[in-house]
Enzyme design. Structure first.
Site, PDB file in Angstrom:
ATOM      1  N   SER A 107       0.838  -1.212   0.000  1.00 50.47           N
ATOM      2  CA  SER A 107       0.000   0.000   0.000  1.00 50.47           C
ATOM      3  C   SER A 107       0.869   1.256   0.000  1.00 50.47           C
ATOM      4  CB  SER A 107      -0.900   0.016   1.239  1.00 50.47           C
ATOM      5  OG  SER A 107      -1.591  -1.201   1.348  1.00 50.47           O
TER       6      SER A 107
HETATM    7  C1  LIG Z   1      -3.176  -4.424  -0.112  1.00 45.18           C
HETATM    8  S1  LIG Z   1      -2.473  -5.996   0.138  1.00 45.18           S
HETATM    9  C2  LIG Z   1      -1.767  -5.899   1.745  1.00 45.18           C
HETATM   10  C3  LIG Z   1      -0.623  -4.956   1.908  1.00 45.18           C
HETATM   11  C4  LIG Z   1       0.253  -5.384   3.038  1.00 45.18           C
HETATM   12  N1  LIG Z   1      -0.281  -5.046   4.324  1.00 45.18           N
HETATM   13  C5  LIG Z   1       1.679  -4.904   2.858  1.00 45.18           C
HETATM   14  O1  LIG Z   1       2.229  -4.285   3.721  1.00 45.18           O
HETATM   15  O2  LIG Z   1       2.251  -5.206   1.820  1.00 45.18           O
HETATM   16  C6  LIG Z   1      -3.888  -7.018   0.534  1.00 45.18           C
HETATM   17  C7  LIG Z   1      -3.541  -8.461   0.813  1.00 45.18           C
HETATM   18  O3  LIG Z   1      -4.676  -9.060   1.422  1.00 45.18           O
HETATM   19  C8  LIG Z   1      -4.744 -10.402   0.977  1.00 45.18           C
HETATM   20  N2  LIG Z   1      -6.127 -10.880   1.203  1.00 45.18           N
HETATM   21  C9  LIG Z   1      -7.231 -10.593   0.469  1.00 45.18           C
HETATM   22  N3  LIG Z   1      -8.304 -11.197   1.009  1.00 45.18           N
HETATM   23  C10 LIG Z   1      -7.884 -11.863   2.112  1.00 45.18           C
HETATM   24  C11 LIG Z   1      -8.535 -12.644   3.085  1.00 45.18           C
HETATM   25  N4  LIG Z   1      -9.863 -12.859   3.048  1.00 45.18           N
HETATM   26  N5  LIG Z   1      -7.791 -13.173   4.083  1.00 45.18           N
HETATM   27  C12 LIG Z   1      -6.454 -12.947   4.161  1.00 45.18           C
HETATM   28  N6  LIG Z   1      -5.778 -12.215   3.243  1.00 45.18           N
HETATM   29  C13 LIG Z   1      -6.483 -11.660   2.237  1.00 45.18           C
HETATM   30  C14 LIG Z   1      -4.322 -10.333  -0.474  1.00 45.18           C
HETATM   31  O4  LIG Z   1      -3.900 -11.599  -0.936  1.00 45.18           O
HETATM   32  C15 LIG Z   1      -3.223  -9.283  -0.429  1.00 45.18           C
HETATM   33  O5  LIG Z   1      -1.960  -9.883  -0.293  1.00 45.18           O
END
Ligand SMILES: C[S@@+](CC[C@H](N)C(=O)[O-])C[C@H]1O[C@@H](n2cnc3c(N)ncnc32)[C@H](O)[C@@H]1O
Length: 392
Positions: A96
């Site tokens: 992000s």
């Molecule tokens: C915007 S990214 C996260 C950014 C992260 N916090 C970073 O510092 O890089 C969102 C992440 O959430 C994961 N995700 C989406 N739905 C999810 C779920 N239901 N449970 C766990 N992870 C999930 C995606 O695979 C993705 O890697």
């Protein structure tokens, strides 16, 4: 902690100068630059073009390093594919925007010693930042994609930090690590899972991007869990995050709603509207469209334009085969056609009218309460829930 960088990025200096981030965080960010958590091929969003550009560290190490420091979101995975080398349609994992990460961590109000649940580990950057901040506390991260989780785990270990990275659906939380002082989610949800509330101790905080089916431009909600197990709190500011993987909205096929050969089906109702796209979806992060998503549930929209400049705004119900379309040209009133059991355009008009009558409230005027009987959005005070229905 030893600082890994000597210069303070502008977004961090601003977060500190504004008083949002305390000194404890500055040291943590300095020790953990996001470059330590990115793959060789990254897709930063170029602010000038608005496009994601491909940057490969092996070909352009200085360009890669410069992008890693920029205050922009960086896509690290497309279309759930393990290899980010080629662009895809949908970003499915990312790092992000750093100013957003810093803003969320400030709102989360994490302290040394806290037990934290971090949902959506992605690159592992925020999980590592949290692990460094809580020091002797505990951080549990959950990531849906096993390959993404494994890469994050390796990066967190490589910087000498400890966090449990679990593969699974964040909706279930992780009861083995409960109770948590803080729960942070970095993917968008349409409902706060009850597991998060149950696994947070009274006085603990849940921070999550919350959206409706209508638009990915949602809002960050900050809930405090009360002694009675009910979680309640305000929406803070508009945000856009990728949605929860198991809850993706299905692609709409117009042929399921309208005859494929063209023409309006029997029962189509014709009317006109004075609303314009700018009153609805065409204002980025506009509170009206976000609020219409709250009051007109289970609806999606799409737009297209004709060569003569006419903009077509489509609405489709996810509950039934109701549809609506408005044709926006230079005329002060746009033609509207609607069909199916719901009158979607009338529902949108009613919601917009209600929002105007309430003094055009912003995202921060709304709040959310999550209890045993479900979830309730309110305006200005928890005892003022949004009306269940407006049209008719
Ligand atoms: C915007 S990214 C996260 C950014 C992260 N916090 C970073 O510092 O890089 C969102 C992440 O959430 C994961 N995700 C989406 N739905 C999810 C779920 N239901 N449970 C766990 N992870 C999930 C995606 O695979 C993705 O890697």
């Amino acid at each position: 902690m030893t600082p890994a960088t000597t210069t303070t990025p502008e977004w961090l200096a601003e977060a500190v100068a504004s008083g949002r981030l305390d000194a404890g965080w500055v040291q943590v960010f300095a020790a953990l630059p996001r470059s330590l958590f990115l793959p060789d091929v990254i897709w930063p969003k170029d602010p000038d073009s608005g496009q994601n550009v491909r940057v490969d560290r092996r070909r352009d190490p200085s360009g890669w390093a410069a992008w890693a420091e920029q205050d922009v979101p960086i896509v690290t995975q497309w279309d759930d594919q393990p290899d980010p080398a080629a662009a895809g349609q949908t970003a499915t994992s990312s790092s992000s925007q750093p100013s957003l990460v810093a803003g969320m961590l400030a709102d989360l109000d994490v302290r040394p010693g806290h037990r934290v649940l971090d949902l959506g580990v992605g690159t592992g950057w925020t999980t590592a930042l949290l692990a460094a901040r809580v020091a002797a506390g505990t951080v549990v991260g959950i990531e849906y994609d096993p390959a993404v989780a494994e890469a994050a785990r390796a990066r967190i270990t490589a910087v000498g930090l400890v966090a449990d990275v679990i593969v699974g659906d964040g909706a279930a939380g992780w009861p083995d690590g409960a109770p948590y002082d803080r729960v942070q989610c970095t993917y968008a949800v349409r409902r706060i899972p009850t597991a998060w509330v149950e696994q947070t101790r009274p006085g603990g905080v849940i921070l999550a991007p919350w959206e409706t089916t209508l638009t990915h431009q949602g809002a960050l909600v900050r809930l405090t869990v009360q002694e009675d197990g009910i979680a309640s709190g305000p929406f803070l500011w508009p945000v856009r995050f990728m949605g929860s993987r198991p809850e993706r909205t299905p692609q709409i096929d117009r042929n399921d709603y309208l005859p494929p050969g063209g023409g309006w089906p029997p029962g189509t109702v014709e009317s006109a509207t004075r609303l314009r796209p700018a009153d609805l979806w065409a204002t980025p992060y506009g509170p009206a469209w976000w609020m219409i998503g709250l009051l007109v549930p289970d609806m999606v929209y799409a737009t297209s334009s004709r060569k003569d400049g006419t903009v077509l705004g489509w609405l489709f119900s996810l509950r039934c085969r109701s549809w609506a379309i408005a044709f926006f040209d230079d005329a002060p009133e746009a033609e509207v056609y609607q069909g199916g059991p719901r009158r979607l355009w009338d529902e949108v008009e009613a919601a917009h009218r209600w929002w105007t009558e309430q003094g055009r409230p912003g995202h921060e005027d709304f709040g959310l309460t999550v209890g045993p009987d479900g979830e309730r959005v309110w305006l200005r005070s928890p005892d003022r829930p949004l009306p269940a229905t407006l049209a008719g």
